[in-house]
Design a protein around this motif. Structure first.
Motif, PDB file in Angstrom:
ATOM      1  N   GLY A   1       0.840  -1.197   0.000  1.00  0.00           N
ATOM      2  CA  GLY A   1       0.000   0.000   0.000  1.00  0.00           C
ATOM      3  C   GLY A   1       0.872   1.243   0.000  1.00  0.00           C
ATOM      4  N   LEU A   2       0.522   2.232  -0.836  1.00  0.00           N
ATOM      5  CA  LEU A   2       1.308   3.452  -0.964  1.00  0.00           C
ATOM      6  C   LEU A   2       0.407   4.685  -0.923  1.00  0.00           C
ATOM      7  CD1 LEU A   2       3.697   2.511  -3.930  1.00  0.00           C
ATOM      8  CD2 LEU A   2       4.323   2.660  -1.511  1.00  0.00           C
ATOM      9  N   ASP A   3       0.860   5.730  -0.238  1.00  0.00           N
ATOM     10  CA  ASP A   3       0.183   7.023  -0.236  1.00  0.00           C
ATOM     11  C   ASP A   3       1.064   8.036  -0.945  1.00  0.00           C
ATOM     12  OD1 ASP A   3      -2.152   6.304   1.261  1.00  0.00           O
ATOM     13  OD2 ASP A   3      -0.903   6.253   3.062  1.00  0.00           O
ATOM     14  N   HIS A   4       0.422   8.919  -1.731  1.00  0.00           N
ATOM     15  CA  HIS A   4       1.197   9.891  -2.505  1.00  0.00           C
ATOM     16  C   HIS A   4       0.348  11.127  -2.753  1.00  0.00           C
ATOM     17  CE1 HIS A   4       3.973  11.613  -5.325  1.00  0.00           C
ATOM     18  NE2 HIS A   4       3.118  11.533  -6.329  1.00  0.00           N
ATOM     19  N   ASP A   5       0.891  12.302  -2.423  1.00  0.00           N
ATOM     20  CA  ASP A   5       0.226  13.576  -2.699  1.00  0.00           C
ATOM     21  C   ASP A   5       0.788  14.174  -3.975  1.00  0.00           C
ATOM     22  OD1 ASP A   5      -1.165  13.261  -0.338  1.00  0.00           O
ATOM     23  OD2 ASP A   5       0.220  14.494   0.837  1.00  0.00           O
ATOM     24  N   PHE A   6      -0.084  14.748  -4.798  1.00  0.00           N
ATOM     25  CA  PHE A   6       0.372  15.337  -6.056  1.00  0.00           C
ATOM     26  C   PHE A   6      -0.589  16.432  -6.488  1.00  0.00           C
ATOM     27  CE2 PHE A   6      -2.559  11.980  -7.065  1.00  0.00           C
ATOM     28  CZ  PHE A   6      -3.284  12.443  -8.149  1.00  0.00           C
ATOM     29  N   THR A   7      -0.151  17.232  -7.459  1.00  0.00           N
ATOM     30  CA  THR A   7      -0.957  18.330  -7.990  1.00  0.00           C
ATOM     31  C   THR A   7      -1.166  18.120  -9.482  1.00  0.00           C
ATOM     32  OG1 THR A   7      -0.104  19.876  -6.346  1.00  0.00           O
ATOM     33  CG2 THR A   7      -1.113  20.834  -8.311  1.00  0.00           C
TER      34      THR A   7
ATOM     35  N   TYR B   1      -4.156  16.794  -4.816  1.00  0.00           N
ATOM     36  CA  TYR B   1      -4.816  15.517  -4.575  1.00  0.00           C
ATOM     37  C   TYR B   1      -4.041  14.693  -3.554  1.00  0.00           C
ATOM     38  CZ  TYR B   1      -7.446  16.293  -8.941  1.00  0.00           C
ATOM     39  OH  TYR B   1      -8.254  16.801  -9.937  1.00  0.00           O
ATOM     40  N   THR B   2      -4.770  13.867  -2.847  1.00  0.00           N
ATOM     41  CA  THR B   2      -4.188  12.815  -2.030  1.00  0.00           C
ATOM     42  C   THR B   2      -4.506  11.495  -2.713  1.00  0.00           C
ATOM     43  OG1 THR B   2      -4.432  14.034   0.043  1.00  0.00           O
ATOM     44  CG2 THR B   2      -4.229  11.645   0.197  1.00  0.00           C
TER      45      THR B   2
ATOM     46  N   VAL C   1      -8.078   8.623  -5.679  1.00  0.00           N
ATOM     47  CA  VAL C   1      -7.630  10.002  -5.540  1.00  0.00           C
ATOM     48  C   VAL C   1      -8.734  10.801  -4.859  1.00  0.00           C
ATOM     49  CG1 VAL C   1      -6.063   9.950  -7.504  1.00  0.00           C
ATOM     50  CG2 VAL C   1      -8.447  10.595  -7.870  1.00  0.00           C
ATOM     51  N   ARG C   2      -8.302  11.838  -4.120  1.00  0.00           N
ATOM     52  CA  ARG C   2      -9.259  12.614  -3.332  1.00  0.00           C
ATOM     53  C   ARG C   2      -8.748  14.040  -3.203  1.00  0.00           C
ATOM     54  NH1 ARG C   2     -13.026  10.981   0.679  1.00  0.00           N
ATOM     55  NH2 ARG C   2     -13.482  12.604   2.227  1.00  0.00           N
TER      56      ARG C   2
ATOM     57  N   THR D   1     -16.067  17.506  -2.051  1.00  0.00           N
ATOM     58  CA  THR D   1     -14.879  16.655  -2.147  1.00  0.00           C
ATOM     59  C   THR D   1     -14.900  15.912  -3.482  1.00  0.00           C
ATOM     60  OG1 THR D   1     -14.685  16.342   0.241  1.00  0.00           O
ATOM     61  CG2 THR D   1     -13.659  14.677  -1.165  1.00  0.00           C
ATOM     62  N   ILE D   2     -13.802  16.013  -4.195  1.00  0.00           N
ATOM     63  CA  ILE D   2     -13.653  15.303  -5.463  1.00  0.00           C
ATOM     64  C   ILE D   2     -13.018  13.940  -5.199  1.00  0.00           C
ATOM     65  CG2 ILE D   2     -12.520  15.324  -7.719  1.00  0.00           C
ATOM     66  CD1 ILE D   2     -12.491  18.387  -7.537  1.00  0.00           C
TER      67      ILE D   2
END
Length: 230
Positions: free
Chosen positions: A65-71, A77-78, A114-115, A136-137
C-alpha cells in the motif's frame, strides 16, 4: 520515471557483473527454489525452477500500500494505491552463472483512489467554483489487467543453499485509467444550467488528470530477494 528506470538497471548490472567470473555450477546443484522478493512491485513470495545452466522459470507475487500527494490541473490531490500483482517469468542465463535476462507477464490487480477537498475558490476545468459548490472530489484509478515485463539481474548460482537476488527493468503497464471522477458539492447533482456547467467542467478536470497519467506508461522494476535453492 525514466531516470529511476535507468538507475535501477545500472544497480542490477553492477551487482551482477562481479559474479560473472566466479559463477560455475556446483556438483551439488539445486534446481527448485522458494523465497521472498521486495521492491517497487511490492513484497511477496517467489518460487522457481532452474532446469539447467541456461534456463529457468519463476512465479512471484507482490503486495503493498502506498500514499502519494500530487498536484494536477491546479488541484492538490491525495492518492492511495494498493499494489497487487502476480507474474510468471522465464529466465535466460547466457553465461551459465547467476547473471540473467528475464521476460514474462504479470496479472496486474493494482488500483488506486484520488481525493481532493478544496478549501478556497478553485478552478475546475476553465471556471472557478467555491468549496461548497465543489465539495470533495473523488476518483478511481486502475490499470489493464495483463502487462509484459523485461528485467536483467542476478539470480544466484545453481547451487543448493541460501542466495541473494536482484533485478531491474520495466513493466509495460500502459497508462493509468481515471474512472468514477465525481464530487459531492452543491452543484454535483444540481439540475439547473449551473449544475450542468459544473459537471462539464469537472469532466475537463478529469481529462487533465488523465493527460498527466498518460505520460507514465512504463513502471520501473527494482526488486531484491532472498531464496533457498533445494
Amino acid at each position: 520515471m525514466t531516470r529511476i528506470w535507468v538507475a535501477a538497471l545500472c544497480v542490477a548490472a553492477a551487482a551482477a557483473t562481479p559474479a560473472l567470473a566466479q559463477d560455475r555450477a556446483s556438483t551439488s546443484d539445486g534446481k527448485a527454489s522458494v523465497g521472498v522478493t521486495a521492491g517497487s512491485l511490492g513484497i511477496g513470495p517467489e518460487i522457481g525452477y532452474r532446469a539447467n545452466q541456461t534456463i529457468g522459470v519463476r512465479a512471484n507475487a507482490g503486495f503493498l500500500g502506498l500514499d502519494h500527494d500530487f498536484t494536477s490541473g491546479g488541484i492538490d490531490y491525495t492518492g492511495h494505491a494498493k499494489l497487487s500483482s502476480g507474474g510468471v517469468i522465464v529466465d535466460l542465463y547466457p553465461f551459465g552463472g547467476g547473471f540473467r535476462l528475464s521476460a514474462g507477464a504479470r496479472y496486474n490487480g493494482t488500483d488506486g483512489r484520488v481525493r481532493a477537498t478544496p478549501n478556497g475558490p478553485t478552478k475546475i476545468g476553465s471556471l472557478v467554483f467555491t468549496p461548497q459548490q465543489i465539495g470533495t472530489i473523488t476518483g478511481r484509478a486502475d490499470l489493464r489487467e495483463f502487462a509484459p515485463q523485461l528485467t536483467l539481474g542476478y539470480g544466484g548460482k545453481l547451487r543448493k543453499g541460501l542466495a541473494f537476488t536482484i533485478e531491474a527493468g520495466a513493466l509495460f503497464q500502459g497508462a493509468v485509467r481515471i474512472r468514477d471522477f465525481t464530487s459531492n458539492g452543491t452543484l454535483a447533482t444540481d439540475p439547473t444550467v449551473a449544475g450542468t456547467t459544473y459537471r462539464n467542467e469537472l469532466a475537463k478536470q478529469r481529462q487533465k488528470l488523465q493527460d498527466t497519467a498518460n505520460d507514465y506508461q512504463v513502471y520501473p522494476i527494482l526488486q531484491v530477494g532472498l531464496k533457498y535453492r533445494f
